[in-house]
Design an enzyme around this catalytic site. Structure first.
Site, PDB file in Angstrom:
ATOM      1  CG  HIS A 165      50.194 136.166   9.807  1.00 18.32           C
ATOM      2  ND1 HIS A 165      50.676 136.350   8.435  1.00 18.32           N
ATOM      3  CD2 HIS A 165      51.448 136.773  10.499  1.00 18.32           C
ATOM      4  CE1 HIS A 165      51.605 136.702   8.541  1.00 18.32           C
ATOM      5  NE2 HIS A 165      52.247 136.983   9.544  1.00 18.32           N
ATOM      6  CB  CYS A 205      48.638 139.922   3.340  1.00 18.72           C
ATOM      7  SG  CYS A 205      48.000 138.541   4.047  1.00 18.72           S
TER       8      CYS A 205
HETATM    9  C1  CIR Z   1      55.375 135.182   4.879  1.00 21.11           C
HETATM   10  O1  CIR Z   1      55.356 134.064   4.849  1.00 21.11           O
HETATM   11  O2  CIR Z   1      55.683 136.185   5.500  1.00 21.11           O
HETATM   12  C2  CIR Z   1      54.453 135.809   3.490  1.00 21.11           C
HETATM   13  N1  CIR Z   1      54.963 134.663   2.405  1.00 21.11           N
HETATM   14  C3  CIR Z   1      53.134 135.706   3.602  1.00 21.11           C
HETATM   15  C4  CIR Z   1      52.641 136.830   4.556  1.00 21.11           C
HETATM   16  C5  CIR Z   1      51.143 136.934   4.386  1.00 21.11           C
HETATM   17  N2  CIR Z   1      50.836 138.051   5.250  1.00 21.11           N
HETATM   18  C6  CIR Z   1      49.856 138.407   5.876  1.00 21.11           C
HETATM   19  O3  CIR Z   1      48.858 137.206   6.002  1.00 21.11           O
HETATM   20  N3  CIR Z   1      49.598 139.270   6.734  1.00 21.11           N
END
Ligand code: CIR
Length: 257
Positions: free
Chosen positions: A165, A252
């Site tokens: 991201h 996140c």
């Molecule tokens: C994913 O791959 O979507 C989750 N394991 C990690 C999401 C992390 N979110 C973020 O950086 N905003």
């Protein structure tokens, strides 16, 4: 019109199925869910120490990645754009988040083929930077622009090629401040921002949650701690090593509004 400081932080407890969360690379040690739960609790305590009112959603075994609430919405100007998540396996997580936000914000939706993850969205004053990434596509960015441009926000697309991201490598630090991991995106992407370079070996340090002169930062990042303190912020270091095994950073785990 300046945006008032956030009052709330929405979070969601770690799912009992967190060991099955998505990860770009299989961790060398399996995820320890009990430890992740403790680290998440310490994170929530740090948000409270920032004097944010925490809206805590319960865990849901159907959604291993559910604690990463940031991805489920883009909030700006009193409106929450509920995401159509880029990872199909995560779709559905956004419903509980929408319910949690509904008493406080106007909700807007997006439809296929648009996809967007909140982790790709970074607001700096009246600008919203959105990463064009594996998770967020042009239709998702166009939907955000359609919604937020009439509300006085400029939506700026940034190509994200080497990270999950946008905010895997950067995060806002109060006013015009911005933490950015060295060697990732060009600082010029964020013209007008005061970019503070975080050394590449402290990549996790580039993602911090700041609020009213204080910042929650990743533990084990002494250089970041020095840089953020020198910028005038009180720092609270939190260990999220277990959450990082599933590519989770600090922002996140909450939505501030
Ligand atoms: C994913 O791959 O979507 C989750 N394991 C990690 C999401 C992390 N979110 C973020 O950086 N905003």
């Amino acid at each position: 019109m300046p945006t008032p400081p956030a009052r709330f932080a929405l979070t969601r407890a770690v799912s009992p199925s967190f060991a099955r969360a998505l990860a770009r690379h299989a961790p060398s040690e399996p995820i320890d869910v009990a430890r992740a739960v403790r680290q998440h609790a310490a994170y929530v305590a740090a948000l409270r120490a920032l004097r944010l009112e925490v809206v805590a959603l319960p865990p849901d075994p159907r959604y291993p990645d559910g604690c990463f609430v940031e991805d489920c919405a883009l909030v700006a100007g009193g409106v929450a754009l509920i995401a159509r998540l880029g990872a199909e396996a995560r779709r559905g997580e956004e419903e509980a988040v929408a319910e949690g936000l509904a008493p406080h914000l106007e909700l807007a939706r997006m439809a296929a083929p648009a996809t967007l993850d909140g982790g790709d969205c970074l607001r700096l004053g009246r600008r919203i930077f959105i990463g064009r990434s594996q998770r967020t596509n042009d239709a998702g960015i166009a939907r955000a622009r359609e919604l937020f441009a009439p509300r006085g926000f400029e939506v700026v697309a940034v190509d994200v090629t080497h990270a999950l991201h946008l905010k895997s490598v950067c995060s806002p630090l109060g006013g015009a401040g911005m933490l950015l991991a060295a060697g990732t995106l060009a600082p010029e992407c964020f013209a007008g921002a005061t970019v503070l370079a975080i050394p590449a070996h402290e990549l996790a340090g580039a993602n911090a949650v700041s609020h009213q002169g204080a910042a929650v930062i990743a533990s084990g990042c002494p250089e970041t701690e020095r840089i953020v303190s020198a910028a005038g912020f009180q720092t609270i270091a939190v260990d999220t090593s277990e959450l990082r095994k599933a590519d989770g950073a600090l922002t996140c785990l909450s939505i501030l509004f």
